[in-house]
Design an enzyme around this catalytic site. Structure first.
Site, mmCIF file in Angstrom:
data_model
loop_
_atom_site.group_PDB
_atom_site.id
_atom_site.type_symbol
_atom_site.label_atom_id
_atom_site.label_comp_id
_atom_site.label_asym_id
_atom_site.label_seq_id
_atom_site.Cartn_x
_atom_site.Cartn_y
_atom_site.Cartn_z
ATOM 1 C CB SER A 63 -37.270 -49.442 21.510
ATOM 2 O OG SER A 63 -38.321 -49.788 20.647
ATOM 3 C CD GLU A 64 -35.986 -50.565 15.671
ATOM 4 O OE1 GLU A 64 -35.603 -50.988 16.784
ATOM 5 O OE2 GLU A 64 -36.474 -51.312 14.797
ATOM 6 C CG ASN A 65 -40.042 -46.849 19.033
ATOM 7 O OD1 ASN A 65 -39.234 -47.700 19.410
ATOM 8 N ND2 ASN A 65 -41.154 -46.600 19.694
#
Lengths: 234, 207
Positions: free
Chosen positions: B45-47
């Site tokens: 998840s790119e966060n």
């Protein structure tokens, strides 16, 4: 040197100036510096340029600074959840510079590392590349993106010791470390302040050298999209 | 019969190999996680997270634990967390094997448009431009045609691009196509869909 302050307003005293650039941590409403944002609203400082992945939601987070029209320009990757943002943007009151999310994070990190620019493939052939220097390396085209050097960083961590060594919790880390690094002054709000030696030096996420002022407070930590599964699904 | 969204997701899951680190976009791509079976797949998840778990049980939501769509999620035993610069470092650096994303338009040259419709409210590209420029393989899942019946696989994208020449494979309700330097190449057809059906529904050059 004393880094711990009694309140957000105290920590911001003498720091705020009209027209300044602020880098803010957080992703959506996760890990945002709620208390410092509230204190900036109360200060009345205006014409701010804010580098932040998002701009809060209506009435919460950076959305509060939109309601009071204290923001002149946003540097963000995604501003979806905010009607007042769209209203001000479409009416021309608010300037918006879209940055791909990774480019924004790297611009902050770079600024904090003394790197004024870097080349990236992200955005080549899109509107993001317009007006930017293009350069080929090993047969591949890259564009030049600039480091962000902010006047002030406002970030939120889980715990810090009194020297500013900080740890974050789960995905609330997000933009906070790079935002902290790129400001001339970094103010950090935390849920808990501990004595030096309490946090394991091997487990520090952000060393205290980046943190100049620390405050502790209660956080609302609002959830933007509550998604659950029922126990029967398990 | 063309595939429905779950069948498209199931087909996309076949693209994933044991041991891969993968980023799934919002919408149909999210459903791919339901079909990975016994394969050892780590979702990014790119966060700032590797090893994304399912949605929490009611009452277990944690405001400090969300995915890139800002939904509450859970962690796994293998989960690691990191900051956004590190997260996009692994994306830009080609460490993520594949991204499976939705799209509004794809061109025969592999150009992708999925972030902006001029004249409509602009929300932003988020991490999409970084993902398509950086990951090892870009797989698009989308309906073959829009709600007016027009092809979404075009000679040239009409919408602002997310990336130029970035798409490797397209999975639609009609089948699977690969982007080649000559045009789109049909890899597979959904049940009862003929090659002629596919060509008739496609504006892009099919080779």
């Amino acid at each position: 040197m004393k880094k711990v302050y009694g309140s957000a307003a105290e920590a911001l005293d003498g720091v705020l100036q009209d027209g300044m650039t602020i880098a803010a941590g957080g992703f959506g409403l996760c890990g945002i510096p709620e208390l410092l944002i509230d204190a900036i609203v109360d200060s009345g400082v205006k014409d701010l340029t804010v580098a932040s992945n998002n701009c809060g939601v209506d009435g919460f987070g950076l959305g509060k600074l939109l309601d009071t029209k204290q923001i002149k320009k946003m540097m963000s990757s995604y501003v979806g959840e905010n009607a007042e943002f769209m209203r001000q943007y479409l009416s021309g009151e608010l300037e918006l510079e879209f940055n791909p999310q990774g480019t924004l994070a790297e611009r902050m990190r770079s600024g904090g590392c003394g790197i004024p620019g870097f080349y990236t493939k992200t955005g080549v052939g899109t509107v993001i590349a317009e007006g930017k220097e293009h350069k080929d390396f090993d047969g591949e085209t890259y564009i030049l993106e600039r480091g962000i050097f902010a006047d002030l960083s406002i970030v939120k961590a889980w715990k810090a010791d009194t020297t500013g060594n900080a740890v974050f919790r789960k995905t609330a880390r997000n933009f906070n470390p790079p935002a902290a690094m790129c400001g001339k002054i970094c103010i950090m709000e935390v849920e808990e302040i501990v004595e030096p030696g309490t946090l394991d030096g091997d487990h520090i996420h952000l060393p205290g050298i980046y943190v100049h002022r620390i405050i502790k407070g209660e956080h609302e930590k609002r959830i933007e999209q509550r998604t659950v599964r029922t126990r029967e699904d398990a | 019969m063309p595939w429905d969204r779950n069948q498209m997701a199931e087909r996309a899951a076949q693209e994933l190999e044991d041991g891969m680190y993968v980023n799934l976009g919002i919408g149909i791509p999210t459903l791919v996680a339901n079909y990975v079976g016994d394969k050892d797949i780590t979702l990014q998840s790119e966060n700032g997270m590797l090893g994304m778990g399912p949605f929490p049980f009611e009452g277990d939501e944690d405001p400090d634990l969300i995915n890139a769509g800002k939904q509450t999620i859970t962690e796994l035993r293998r989960t690691s967390y990191f900051d956004s610069a590190t997260s996009f470092g692994m994306i830009r650096g080609g460490k993520i094997a594949a991204a499976i994303l939705g799209a509004m338009e794809v061109s025969e040259k592999g150009d992708l448009a999925n972030w902006m419709i001029p004249g409509k409210l602009v929300k932003g590209m988020g991490g999409a431009m970084d993902l398509v420029a950086g990951v090892g393989r870009v797989i698009v899942i989308m309906d073959h045609t829009n709600k007016h019946g027009d092809s979404k696989l075009l000679k040239e994208c009409s919408l602002p691009l997310t990336g130029q020449g970035v798409v490797d494979r397209i999975i639609t309700n009609l089948g699977v196509l690969d982007v080649t330097h000559k045009g789109l190449h049909i890899q597979e057809l959904a049940p009862d869909v003929t090659r002629d059906d596919m060509i008739a529904a496609t504006e892009a050059k099919i080779v």
